[in-house]
Design a protein around this motif. Structure first.
Motif, PDB file in Angstrom:
ATOM      1  N   PRO A 461       0.809  -1.231   0.000  1.00 32.49           N
ATOM      2  CA  PRO A 461       0.000   0.000   0.000  1.00 32.49           C
ATOM      3  C   PRO A 461       0.836   1.272   0.000  1.00 32.49           C
ATOM      4  N   LEU A 462       1.858   1.327   0.863  1.00 32.32           N
ATOM      5  CA  LEU A 462       2.727   2.507   0.872  1.00 32.32           C
ATOM      6  C   LEU A 462       3.446   2.661  -0.462  1.00 32.32           C
ATOM      7  N   TRP A 463       3.871   1.535  -1.009  1.00 36.42           N
ATOM      8  CA  TRP A 463       4.563   1.549  -2.299  1.00 36.42           C
ATOM      9  C   TRP A 463       3.623   2.043  -3.402  1.00 36.42           C
ATOM     10  N   THR A 464       2.360   1.705  -3.316  1.00 40.21           N
ATOM     11  CA  THR A 464       1.377   2.154  -4.317  1.00 40.21           C
ATOM     12  C   THR A 464       1.257   3.669  -4.306  1.00 40.21           C
ATOM     13  N   LEU A 465       1.159   4.233  -3.099  1.00 34.38           N
ATOM     14  CA  LEU A 465       1.066   5.690  -2.995  1.00 34.38           C
ATOM     15  C   LEU A 465       2.335   6.356  -3.512  1.00 34.38           C
ATOM     16  N   ALA A 466       3.482   5.766  -3.193  1.00 32.37           N
ATOM     17  CA  ALA A 466       4.746   6.323  -3.677  1.00 32.37           C
ATOM     18  C   ALA A 466       4.829   6.241  -5.195  1.00 32.37           C
ATOM     19  N   ALA A 467       4.361   5.129  -5.757  1.00 35.10           N
ATOM     20  CA  ALA A 467       4.391   4.954  -7.207  1.00 35.10           C
ATOM     21  C   ALA A 467       3.512   5.994  -7.897  1.00 35.10           C
ATOM     22  N   GLU A 468       2.347   6.312  -7.284  1.00 37.96           N
ATOM     23  CA  GLU A 468       1.461   7.315  -7.882  1.00 37.96           C
ATOM     24  C   GLU A 468       2.117   8.685  -7.865  1.00 37.96           C
ATOM     25  N   ARG A 469       2.832   9.027  -6.787  1.00 41.38           N
ATOM     26  CA  ARG A 469       3.497  10.321  -6.708  1.00 41.38           C
ATOM     27  C   ARG A 469       4.574  10.467  -7.775  1.00 41.38           C
ATOM     28  N   VAL A 470       5.262   9.388  -8.074  1.00 46.29           N
ATOM     29  CA  VAL A 470       6.306   9.429  -9.097  1.00 46.29           C
ATOM     30  C   VAL A 470       5.697   9.414 -10.490  1.00 46.29           C
ATOM     31  N   ALA A 471       4.639   8.596 -10.667  1.00 45.74           N
ATOM     32  CA  ALA A 471       4.087   8.407 -12.009  1.00 45.74           C
ATOM     33  C   ALA A 471       3.248   9.591 -12.471  1.00 45.74           C
ATOM     34  N   SER A 472       2.542  10.247 -11.556  1.00 39.85           N
ATOM     35  CA  SER A 472       1.622  11.316 -11.962  1.00 39.85           C
ATOM     36  C   SER A 472       2.316  12.469 -12.684  1.00 39.85           C
ATOM     37  N   PRO A 473       3.424  13.039 -12.153  1.00 36.79           N
ATOM     38  CA  PRO A 473       4.083  14.129 -12.893  1.00 36.79           C
ATOM     39  C   PRO A 473       4.556  13.709 -14.282  1.00 36.79           C
ATOM     40  N   ILE A 474       5.001  12.473 -14.392  1.00 35.17           N
ATOM     41  CA  ILE A 474       5.447  11.982 -15.697  1.00 35.17           C
ATOM     42  C   ILE A 474       4.257  11.835 -16.632  1.00 35.17           C
ATOM     43  N   ALA A 475       3.144  11.312 -16.112  1.00 35.52           N
ATOM     44  CA  ALA A 475       1.966  11.071 -16.952  1.00 35.52           C
ATOM     45  C   ALA A 475       1.356  12.373 -17.457  1.00 35.52           C
ATOM     46  N   ARG A 476       1.459  13.456 -16.663  1.00 34.32           N
ATOM     47  CA  ARG A 476       0.860  14.729 -17.088  1.00 34.32           C
ATOM     48  C   ARG A 476       1.453  15.226 -18.397  1.00 34.32           C
ATOM     49  N   ARG A 477       2.683  14.860 -18.653  1.00 34.68           N
ATOM     50  CA  ARG A 477       3.335  15.301 -19.889  1.00 34.68           C
ATOM     51  C   ARG A 477       2.706  14.657 -21.122  1.00 34.68           C
ATOM     52  N   PHE A 478       1.944  13.583 -20.918  1.00 38.15           N
ATOM     53  CA  PHE A 478       1.358  12.859 -22.046  1.00 38.15           C
ATOM     54  C   PHE A 478      -0.148  13.101 -22.155  1.00 38.15           C
TER      55      PHE A 478
END
Length: 864
Positions: A461-478
């Motif tokens: 669960p903690l890893w999921t939240l961390a993954a979303e924080r990393v992935a979201s800024p990258i995904a916004r570029r697309f």
């Protein structure tokens, strides 16, 4: 309650057929792996046990000897022992065979010998009470048995073997005896049903003298079978033990099966532990399925709770769903496992044959107990994984549920507390691993591995939240669609973390196995390069089958040293002994040759030449690492060996690395072996060439010396090294099959979860479509979510896999097999795992993505 089950459970299960089917299939695959491996392993050992039972007949006691067998003159004294009702001498040899005359020899084609037979030498006059030759005395072919006695080189074969090769009375069967083809005439076909099952029917019976002559076993017996009244059995056994020579023992026939089972137990247990990985992954599917059912029916649950439905009945409702999914998956898994066991049996059989010389079996034993165990595992794991969401449903306040409505996700769990629990479990895993090494308790390694998987699962669960924080800024570029797909991980973190945990387990085991097998392979390759220094290795065709019944002609051994280009010859003679109740090998080699040309590598370093010299001059021995580990001995200790000449006390001068077998071996100089075991014959040779000598020329000269009547493998160093590595790769092939199934189960989890989330979020997606989102954007949203799930699970799996690899290399393999493996990590392993799982998870999202774009927007919004 029945009405509730029908309305809230059965109708929903029927409506969500795709999700239910994927969940059931995942559980079925997990259970099927356990059932297939269990059935295959049990069948392989049962086949060996049946063979032992068939060839011992009604004997309930036997006098057996390791090494080169018993002196046949002991038979008369054993038969006269008070309490012995019947006694029968036996010579037992495994040999390669060819159905037909030895015409393949002229063509130089040893591959024609494609059958492995058990050749039994018996005394027909002593066989009556043992009922080995026929089920009923009246069914005996007495003329055929008389022919066995009266005519040389004649045999009786089983009906199964005759049918397989179209053999009948008068036909020829050719066997290899120390590489020399020997033609045997079939004089009768045996109808005994027990013999049809032994080694798949590959049993050949001959007169005792015939087998002794063909296989150079003159004056020797492998055992004497006895029939003793049960009330007298222990007394007779004790009486025989009191006067039998060293190396001989009186024991029940079943003891032989038990020794082999003890020998292969570690291998079977490792396979069984790997099979549980797929079951472990499938539990996440059940958890997700029941948890999502709770979310989708929160409003219904609230209404029923407000009307007076008790918490216990709410929990029972969802536990019943888990039970149905587990039961269906378990039954289907038992069926699939029974089918898969046919394929697993061939692989397990080859490995047991290569490593432990257990004859392969072709008969699958489908044990009801194993099938029931598979179903029980499916049901038990399903109930266990459904327990948490069922309790969540039961504890939800009805008022809050009714106010919030059915679209509201369940309250977020306390991720911090769950994460702390994960770190605590990992700490316990480290403590268990340390305890395992300290007390040398092999099963502790598996417990530590399970705790590692459980600990990293709690970190998901903690890893999921961390993954979303990393992935979201990258995904916004697309674009906005990709950003929404990444953000969905936070909105559905409780459910997404379960999928990430499942992917983590599968990838973790993939990485751990890849690192362990790669490290093991490089370690074995290094060991081969350092220790196998001969230029040419010679062994008769069929040596690996016949083992101690193999002996090269003395003239050939002596002539090899005189060949031009040959500098030194190292001879090999090996046998089997029992030390402290464990089977081990004893090997005689030329220590002087090893001093000058070999390069044994010792545990803890040290001068191998000095140790070999001390052993040669002082009558000491070298033991392998696995032997030292199993018997808890080390350099400088005194070891007591059971030899045919009596117990011998020898000093251990060194402990060498060895990866040929985990049973362990004791190496001694050939002169000491010949003196202690009364055997100076040679099974195989290693030729060391002079500098500049051509291995091809020496090989051709050696084959000319051997003559055309002897089939030999004369293998160059490089080819032998390649053959050893091929056996290694074959041994681990089944582990990749198990791992592939675990990955497939985790992919099913991705498909199942995303499909359900799409159904649950149909209004949200409909709003996006109504606001102008294109189908391609909705598809991108789902695919990005699945890709991030795969990448996050794979990255966490890489960390877990590295920790598991440390356990496999330094704890589990060390404590189970006694081998030291040098950990070697290739960074590309982690890159491949992440790319593979990310791509696989993204492709798995195509099914729910298609479902998301196919929804009726107006119909989904009409409810609003």
């Amino acid at each position: 309650m029945i009405a509730l089950l029908r309305v809230l459970l059965l109708r929903r299960l029927a409506r969500d057929r795709v999700r239910v089917a994927l969940t059931v299939l995942g559980v079925a695959l997990g259970v099927s792996v356990f059932v297939a491996i269990r059935l295959a392993s049990r069948s392989a050992l049962a086949g060996f046990g049946d063979t032992v039972e068939a060839v011992t007949g009604r004997a309930n006691l036997q006098v057996a000897a390791s090494a080169d067998g018993l002196d046949e003159r002991l038979y008369a004294r054993i038969r006269r022992e008070p309490g012995v009702e019947a006694a029968a001498p036996v010579v037992e040899v495994n040999a390669l065979a060819h159905a037909g005359p030895p015409r393949a020899v002229a063509a130089g084609d040893p591959s024609a010998f494609d059958e492995t037979l058990m050749v039994l030498g018996l005394d027909p006059f002593a066989e009556g009470p043992f009922a080995r030759l026929a089920d009923e005395p009246d069914s005996l072919d007495r003329e055929g048995l008389l022919a066995l006695l009266a005519r040389p080189a004649t045999v009786a074969i089983t009906r199964t073997l005759a049918a397989r090769h179209g053999l009948s009375v008068g036909d020829t069967l050719t066997v290899l005896a120390s590489g020399a083809p020997c033609a045997l005439e079939v004089v009768t076909v045996l109808g005994s049903e027990a013999l049809q099952q032994a080694m798949g029917g590959n049993v050949v019976l001959a007169d005792l003298a015939t087998v002794q002559e063909v296989f150079a076993r003159g004056g020797r017996l492998d055992r004497v079978d006895l029939i003793v009244p049960e009330r007298e059995l222990e007394r007779v056994r004790s009486s025989l033990t009191a006067w039998l020579p060293a190396g001989a023992r009186a024991e029940r026939p079943i003891a032989r099966t038990q020794q082999v089972e003890n020998l292969v137990r570690a291998f079977s247990l490792n396979l069984l532990a790997l099979s549980f990985i797929a079951v472990f992954v499938s539990t996440f599917l059940i958890f997700n399925a029941v948890a999502l059912a709770v979310v989708r029916q929160r409003r219904d649950i609230g209404v029923l709770r407000a009307l007076g439905l008790s918490r216990g009945r709410v929990a029972t409702l969802f536990l019943t769903e888990g039970l149905l999914l587990g039961l269906t998956g378990g039954v289907l898994g038992a069926v699939l496992g029974s089918v898969g066991a046919w394929f697993a049996l061939a692989q397990v059989g080859r490995t047991l044959s290569s490593l432990y010389l257990v004859a392969q079996t072709t008969r699958l034993w489908v044990e009801p107990a194993t099938l029931l165990a598979g179903v029980t595992i499916g049901v038990g794991s399903a109930l266990l994984s459904a327990l948490a969401p069922a309790l969540e449903a039961a504890s939800t306040p009805p008022g809050a549920t009714l106010r919030e409505g059915s679209r509201i996700e369940a309250r977020a769990p306390r991720y911090g507390a769950i994460g702390l629990a994960g770190f605590a479990v990992l700490a316990v895993a480290g403590a268990v691993a340390a305890w395992t090494i300290a007390v040398r308790q092999p099963l502790g390694g598996f417990a530590a591995a399970f705790l590692v998987l459980a600990g990293f699962s709690l970190l998901a669960p903690l890893w999921t939240l961390a993954a979303e924080r990393v992935a979201s800024p990258i995904a916004r570029r697309f674009g906005i669609a990709a950003a929404l797909g990444a953000r969905a991980l936070r909105e559905n973190a409780a459910r997404a973390s379960v999928v990430i945990a499942a992917i983590m387990v599968a990838v973790g085991m993939l990485v751990a196995l890849t690192v362990m097998v790669g490290s093991f392979r490089l370690t074995v390759d290094t060991w081969i390069t350092q220790t196998i220094r001969g230029d040419l290795y010679v062994e008769p065709v069929g040596h690996q089958t016949s083992q101690r019944a193999t002996a090269l002609p003395r003239a050939l051994v002596e002539g090899a040293a005189q060949l031009p280009g040959v500098a030194m010859v190292d001879t090999y003679r090996g046998s089997v002994m029992t030390v402290n109740g464990r089977i081990a090998s004893v090997v005689g080699v030329e220590f002087e040759v090893q001093e000058r040309r070999g390069q044994l590598t010792f545990v803890g370093g040290g001068d191998s030449r000095a140790a070999l010299e001390r052993a040669r001059l002082g009558g000491g021995v070298i033991v392998t690492e696995s032997f030292a580990h199993r018997h808890r001995v080390r350099t400088g200790d005194t070891l007591t060996l059971p030899t045919p000449t009596g117990e011998a006390r020898v000093r251990i001068e060194g402990v060498s690395y060895d990866y040929s077998t985990d049973a362990g071996a004791v190496l001694m100089d050939r002169s000491l072996y010949a003196r202690l075991w009364n055997d100076d014959r040679t099974q195989s040779l290693a030729l060391y060439l002079e500098p500049g000598a051509s291995s091809d020329s020496v090989r051709a000269a050696f084959l000319r010396l051997a003559g055309p009547g002897l089939l030999l493998h004369v293998t160059p160093n490089q080819a032998l090294r390649q053959r050893v590595l091929e056996v290694f790769d074959e041994t681990f092939r089944i582990t990749w099959v198990l791992q592939t199934i675990a990955v497939v189960v985790s992919v099913l989890g991705v498909i199942s979860t995303l499909t359900t989330l799409v159904l649950q979020r149909r209004r949200e997606l409909a709003v996006l479509r109504a606001a102008g989102a294109r189908r391609s954007q909705v598809r991108t949203l789902v695919l990005v979510e699945s890709g991030v799930l795969g990448a996050a699970g794979a990255l966490l799996g890489c960390v877990a896999g590295f920790v598991l690899a440390l356990l496999l290399v330094h704890v589990i393999n060390r404590e189970f097999f006694g081998w030291s493996i040098q950990l070697m990590v290739d960074p590309s392993v982690f890159v491949r795992a992440v790319v593979l799982m990310t791509v696989t998870a993204t492709l798995a999202g195509l099914v729910p993505a298609r479902l998301a774009t196919a929804r009726d927007t107006a119909g989904a919004l009409r409810v609003e």
